[in-house]
Design an enzyme around this catalytic site. Structure first.
Site, PDB file in Angstrom:
ATOM      1  NE  ARG A  64       5.255  13.637  16.115  1.00  0.00           N
ATOM      2  CZ  ARG A  64       5.599  12.393  16.044  1.00  0.00           C
ATOM      3  NH1 ARG A  64       6.887  12.112  16.715  1.00  0.00           N
ATOM      4  NH2 ARG A  64       5.209  11.780  14.973  1.00  0.00           N
TER       5      ARG A  64
ATOM      6  CB  SER B 250       0.702  14.639  12.462  1.00  0.00           C
ATOM      7  OG  SER B 250       0.932  13.151  11.594  1.00  0.00           O
TER       8      SER B 250
ATOM      9  CD  GLU C  72       3.179  16.007  15.497  1.00  0.00           C
ATOM     10  OE1 GLU C  72       3.863  15.682  14.381  1.00  0.00           O
ATOM     11  OE2 GLU C  72       2.253  15.176  15.902  1.00  0.00           O
TER      12      GLU C  72
END
Length: 312
Positions: free
Chosen positions: A168, A217, A299
């Site tokens: 990520r 998410s 995130e």
């Protein structure tokens, strides 16, 4: 202030509210929203812009909380001039504004497997920036090169090594704008690829609150990888599992809620403010740390000013 900014061919809008441009539907205004006509317009504008002026590249707002006080400086949003998709041999080249899902479908039509992009919300620029992935496959597994415009207006080609991909994560200098990316894909039967994407969508709809206002998410998995979808997948260090074990599935704060269906999805359940959403996220981080010892990392990107009591 208008006289201090370069005059582009694209649209330059002052004091533009951003709530309608984010999936969570929250956030105050940008001082300026710039939507360039094409890459030359973008490069010319950045080259002539005062280097002290902050620039924030914004995709389709699928992974973003804009705080209620808005964003100082220029928010840059790519549109129609940056959403082309071209296919040659086994290489798919897509503009940064092309939606991930559209790229996956167009590739499948040509018998090329980029099916992992089908269920990722957002656009290619954001996918590259965040090394997006699912079911065990990431942008880093397919990217050949990316094109960007630097903060001082240079058009630059970046290799995967330049971007230093991680889970990520990628490295991109502040104010640089991704404009295009090229991917290599394996060949496969188009019908098989489309059938796989139908299955992926069905699985996503079963496990995620796809009909709710969310930003995907909320926290990175402490495990350091996304769900693989395989039977041998482990969930002990998945963010959703830690949140669930902390008793926060469905937890509400103001108009914000952690999803009942998937506890790692932060929802605008009832006219939430950005402050509601961020406060709930921080509460979740504290409770998970207390209950498990693991420190969740956001995130979702959070940006902008918190309004002062006297107003912006």
């Amino acid at each position: 202030m208008t006289q201090q900014l370069p005059t582009p061919r694209g649209a330059l809008t002052e004091n533009r509210p951003l709530d309608s441009l984010t999936w969570l539907r929250v956030g105050g205004p940008a001082d300026w929203l710039f939507q360039p006509a094409d890459i030359e317009d973008l490069a010319d504008f950045l080259r002539a812009l005062d280097p002290a002026m902050p620039v924030f590249p914004m995709g389709v707002g699928s992974n973003l909380i804009v705080r209620d006080g808005g964003i100082r400086g220029i928010v840059l949003r790519l549109g129609r001039g940056f959403n082309n998709i071209e296919i040659k041999d086994d290489i798919v080249t897509a503009g940064a504004a092309a939606l991930d899902a559209h790229v996956a479908r167009r590739a499948a039509d040509a018998g090329l497997d980029l099916t992992f992009l089908r269920t990722i919300p957002g656009s290619i620029g954001g996918a590259v920036r965040m090394n997006a992935g699912c079911y065990g496959t990431y942008v880093a597994d397919h990217l050949l090169s990316a094109q960007a415009v630097s903060r001082d207006g240079r058009v630059v080609t970046l290799s995967p090594a330049d971007l230093e991909f991680g889970y990520r994560h990628s490295t991109l200098p502040e104010g640089w704008v991704l404009t295009q990316a090229s991917f290599r894909a394996d060949r496969a039967d188009p019908e098989t690829l489309h059938a796989r994407m139908v299955q992926q969508l069905a699985r996503r709809d079963e496990t995620q609150p796809t009909k709710e206002r969310s930003a995907g998410s909320t926290f990175r998995n402490p495990a350091g990888f996304s769900s693989t979808g395989r039977a041998d997948d482990t969930h002990d260090l998945k963010a959703w599992s830690l949140i669930d074990r902390a008793g926060l599935r469905g937890y509400r704060l103001g108009g914000a809620q952690m999803s009942e269906k998937h506890p790692n999805f932060l929802l605008n359940a009832d006219h939430a403010t950005a402050a509601d959403l961020e406060a709930l996220g921080e509460l979740v981080r504290r409770r998970v740390k207390e209950s498990s010892g693991h420190e969740l990392q956001w995130e979702v990107i959070r940006i902008g000013d918190v309004p002062s009591p006297e107003g912006r």
